[in-house]
Design a protein around this motif. Sequence first.
Motif, PDB file in Angstrom:
ATOM      1  N   PRO A  98       0.791  -1.232   0.000  1.00  0.00           N
ATOM      2  CA  PRO A  98       0.000   0.000   0.000  1.00  0.00           C
ATOM      3  C   PRO A  98       0.822   1.281   0.000  1.00  0.00           C
ATOM      4  N   ASN A  99       2.122   1.198   0.249  1.00  0.00           N
ATOM      5  CA  ASN A  99       2.924   2.402   0.468  1.00  0.00           C
ATOM      6  C   ASN A  99       3.998   2.558  -0.599  1.00  0.00           C
ATOM      7  N   MET A 100       4.678   3.710  -0.566  1.00  0.00           N
ATOM      8  CA  MET A 100       5.646   4.038  -1.599  1.00  0.00           C
ATOM      9  C   MET A 100       7.043   3.470  -1.306  1.00  0.00           C
ATOM     10  N   THR A 101       7.442   3.423  -0.045  1.00  0.00           N
ATOM     11  CA  THR A 101       8.811   3.052   0.282  1.00  0.00           C
ATOM     12  C   THR A 101       8.877   1.653   0.895  1.00  0.00           C
ATOM     13  N   ALA A 102      10.066   1.060   0.792  1.00  0.00           N
ATOM     14  CA  ALA A 102      10.268  -0.261   1.392  1.00  0.00           C
ATOM     15  C   ALA A 102      10.084  -0.204   2.903  1.00  0.00           C
ATOM     16  N   GLN A 103      10.519   0.894   3.528  1.00  0.00           N
ATOM     17  CA  GLN A 103      10.378   1.015   4.971  1.00  0.00           C
ATOM     18  C   GLN A 103       8.920   1.017   5.403  1.00  0.00           C
ATOM     19  N   ALA A 104       8.099   1.799   4.710  1.00  0.00           N
ATOM     20  CA  ALA A 104       6.683   1.884   5.061  1.00  0.00           C
ATOM     21  C   ALA A 104       5.968   0.566   4.786  1.00  0.00           C
ATOM     22  N   ASN A 105       6.318  -0.087   3.696  1.00  0.00           N
ATOM     23  CA  ASN A 105       5.698  -1.374   3.390  1.00  0.00           C
ATOM     24  C   ASN A 105       6.139  -2.457   4.367  1.00  0.00           C
ATOM     25  N   ALA A 106       7.389  -2.404   4.805  1.00  0.00           N
ATOM     26  CA  ALA A 106       7.857  -3.369   5.810  1.00  0.00           C
ATOM     27  C   ALA A 106       7.108  -3.175   7.119  1.00  0.00           C
ATOM     28  N   ALA A 107       6.862  -1.928   7.500  1.00  0.00           N
ATOM     29  CA  ALA A 107       6.083  -1.664   8.712  1.00  0.00           C
ATOM     30  C   ALA A 107       4.670  -2.221   8.583  1.00  0.00           C
ATOM     31  N   TYR A 108       4.095  -2.095   7.399  1.00  0.00           N
ATOM     32  CA  TYR A 108       2.762  -2.659   7.140  1.00  0.00           C
ATOM     33  C   TYR A 108       2.776  -4.181   7.270  1.00  0.00           C
ATOM     34  N   ILE A 109       3.795  -4.821   6.699  1.00  0.00           N
ATOM     35  CA  ILE A 109       3.898  -6.284   6.800  1.00  0.00           C
ATOM     36  C   ILE A 109       4.038  -6.700   8.269  1.00  0.00           C
ATOM     37  N   PHE A 110       4.877  -5.983   9.008  1.00  0.00           N
ATOM     38  CA  PHE A 110       5.081  -6.328  10.417  1.00  0.00           C
ATOM     39  C   PHE A 110       3.800  -6.163  11.217  1.00  0.00           C
ATOM     40  N   ARG A 111       3.087  -5.060  11.008  1.00  0.00           N
ATOM     41  CA  ARG A 111       1.875  -4.793  11.806  1.00  0.00           C
ATOM     42  C   ARG A 111       0.708  -5.678  11.403  1.00  0.00           C
ATOM     43  N   GLU A 112       0.482  -5.837  10.112  1.00  0.00           N
ATOM     44  CA  GLU A 112      -0.772  -6.426   9.641  1.00  0.00           C
ATOM     45  C   GLU A 112      -0.642  -7.862   9.122  1.00  0.00           C
ATOM     46  N   ILE A 113       0.416  -8.159   8.398  1.00  0.00           N
ATOM     47  CA  ILE A 113       0.516  -9.466   7.737  1.00  0.00           C
ATOM     48  C   ILE A 113       1.026 -10.531   8.699  1.00  0.00           C
ATOM     49  N   ILE A 114       1.990 -10.188   9.553  1.00  0.00           N
ATOM     50  CA  ILE A 114       2.525 -11.144  10.522  1.00  0.00           C
ATOM     51  C   ILE A 114       1.556 -11.224  11.701  1.00  0.00           C
ATOM     52  N   GLY A 115       0.964 -12.399  11.864  1.00  0.00           N
ATOM     53  CA  GLY A 115      -0.046 -12.557  12.909  1.00  0.00           C
ATOM     54  C   GLY A 115       0.521 -12.889  14.267  1.00  0.00           C
ATOM     55  N   ALA A 116       1.648 -13.604  14.306  1.00  0.00           N
ATOM     56  CA  ALA A 116       2.219 -14.029  15.580  1.00  0.00           C
ATOM     57  C   ALA A 116       3.714 -14.267  15.395  1.00  0.00           C
ATOM     58  N   VAL A 117       4.418 -14.305  16.511  1.00  0.00           N
ATOM     59  CA  VAL A 117       5.847 -14.591  16.512  1.00  0.00           C
ATOM     60  C   VAL A 117       6.089 -15.772  17.442  1.00  0.00           C
ATOM     61  N   LEU A 118       6.679 -16.845  16.912  1.00  0.00           N
ATOM     62  CA  LEU A 118       7.050 -18.004  17.708  1.00  0.00           C
ATOM     63  C   LEU A 118       8.520 -17.869  18.091  1.00  0.00           C
ATOM     64  N   ILE A 119       8.824 -17.970  19.376  1.00  0.00           N
ATOM     65  CA  ILE A 119      10.197 -17.814  19.848  1.00  0.00           C
ATOM     66  C   ILE A 119      10.688 -19.163  20.376  1.00  0.00           C
ATOM     67  N   THR A 120      11.791 -19.641  19.815  1.00  0.00           N
ATOM     68  CA  THR A 120      12.327 -20.940  20.233  1.00  0.00           C
ATOM     69  C   THR A 120      13.033 -20.845  21.581  1.00  0.00           C
ATOM     70  N   HIS A 121      13.754 -19.770  21.825  1.00  0.00           N
ATOM     71  CA  HIS A 121      14.420 -19.533  23.104  1.00  0.00           C
ATOM     72  C   HIS A 121      14.825 -18.066  23.145  1.00  0.00           C
ATOM     73  N   PRO A 122      15.041 -17.517  24.342  1.00  0.00           N
ATOM     74  CA  PRO A 122      15.161 -16.064  24.447  1.00  0.00           C
ATOM     75  C   PRO A 122      16.579 -15.512  24.386  1.00  0.00           C
ATOM     76  N   HIS A 123      17.470 -16.143  23.653  1.00  0.00           N
ATOM     77  CA  HIS A 123      18.759 -15.516  23.399  1.00  0.00           C
ATOM     78  C   HIS A 123      18.567 -14.342  22.440  1.00  0.00           C
ATOM     79  N   LEU A 124      19.401 -13.328  22.576  1.00  0.00           N
ATOM     80  CA  LEU A 124      19.188 -12.089  21.836  1.00  0.00           C
ATOM     81  C   LEU A 124      19.192 -12.287  20.323  1.00  0.00           C
ATOM     82  N   ASP A 125      19.992 -13.232  19.828  1.00  0.00           N
ATOM     83  CA  ASP A 125      20.033 -13.427  18.384  1.00  0.00           C
ATOM     84  C   ASP A 125      18.762 -14.069  17.845  1.00  0.00           C
ATOM     85  N   HIS A 126      17.818 -14.375  18.710  1.00  0.00           N
ATOM     86  CA  HIS A 126      16.515 -14.900  18.296  1.00  0.00           C
ATOM     87  C   HIS A 126      15.372 -13.986  18.730  1.00  0.00           C
TER      88      HIS A 126
END
Length: 539
Positions: A98-126
């Motif tokens: 919906p947006n002009m820039t990659a940054q704005a579209n990435a924010a849209y994907i993060f907010r709207e398209i990604i429904g959940a985040v599964l975390i395998t373990h809480p080390h910072l690189d994950h």
Amino acid sequence: MAGRGIKDKSIQPEVHGMSDKAAFQVIVLGNTGGPREDSVTGLLVRSTSTEWSKGSVVAVDAGTLLAGIIRTLEHHTSSSKDGRGLMKKGPFIGLNLPNMTAQANAAYIFREIIGAVLITHPHLDHLAGLAINTPLVEAGSGPKTVAALPSVISAIKNHMFNDVIWPNLSDEDGGAGLVTYQRLVEGGNPRFGLGDAKGYVRACEGLLTKCVSVSHGRCRQRYHPESGRHHHVGSAIFSPESLMLPSRTISVDHGDASIFAPVRSPRISVTGAKESSWATVESSAFFVRDAVTGSEIIVFGDIEPDSVSLEPRNKRVWEIAAPKVASGSLRAIFIECSFNNAIDDNSLYGHLCPRHLIAELKVLAAKVADAQQPSGSRGRSKRKRNDSDSAGETAGQVSPRSLRPLPHIPGKSRRADDSPSRASTARSGTRSRLGSGDNNAEPPELVHDEHTPSFPEPVDLGDDGPGADDPNVPENIKWADSTRQPLAGLSIYIIHIKDTLADGPPPGHQILRELRTEGDAAGLGCEFFVPKCGEGIWI
């Protein structure tokens, strides 16, 4: 199994027909274990039975998240002036931006398209990407679900979203409410699902998941499920060796902290004494199931081999996976292989290298061979020894459960193409690489001296002990059924490769050569790949 390739051209009807033969699309945002912060572990998974829509994608780990999406969009956006419209190429093909820039579209994907985040373990690189990215949720319409085992949620809650390391953005303890926690039942929740889907819970639109605990090494810290808190009982990383360099010692806070699971049974040392101070670092393996086809993939967090583990847990994952491989429903495994075979066992620190990954896959292969036997003949011998090999055995042979000496590093694979992302033919077509990215430099050999800390040696259960053929099937055993290799059609994608940032070939090249050489020698039949950052894979 991998789906057919999609060319970088306008979307045409046959493209949709090709993708219909794949059950999953996996986008690799980050494929390393550091030290670069922009390429650490992060995957996006969606079912091909759904369109790109709100909540149609699940992220598995989030070391790299928004940065990886931006990088991928920038690489594949057709116009630098206006990125709006239907994506016609790349991993996000078919997504209407919906947006002009990659940054704005990435924010849209993060907010709207990604429904959940599964975390395998809480080390910072994950996990680091999730923390930094979460404030974007505020412009959306609801909280982001973070799903993990209770010990992982406890670590995130107490040690990241805690108003000290990072603001409390969760909906617990008076937080901002941008994140909501979903505590998963280890091994699956038996109250949900029917038949083969029993125990699975909703991950996002079109996908179900079940989480199984695995071990990521050992440490002197503990998670207490009764209190939901963590407690230090010693050094967080290195064993307290008298020869440890002062610069490598870690100050110990005896308050509540850590990310580790309790030891269910004390370890017995070679002297017979109980080493009750060691605890197991809990990580996870996510079984992800397509709700329409019943096809599955497994995504592992960081994992150590059972042969050196304080509390071996991988065998249980392979027991669950074997019937799925035998039936053809398990199509791919995403699993770490952090180092090449030059690494010493004492320096694995809860990770895999090719010799140990092959040994683990031999355990899976043995269980698949068992599952493929007629029900009346199960439990009988499924493999046979070469007579010439058997004749060469001696009483001094190393037990399968024992540590072996530093192994010989295999030479070049017999395969003609040793590139990390070699396309291959699998169950229904050819694997598709829809992106590109940087690879890493090959690691130098690790030299150990008197200052290198070491962990207690694993117990040798003996060749006749319980599970003597786990986790390593001896080198001289061949599969009885020569007409079909036990893991034929299964794709193994290698992630969490440790980058050295040195000149020379990427470390993934050496790891891949060793895996293919040893996998061929073992007759497993699976295919190995090292995906790149920004790559889209149809499975």
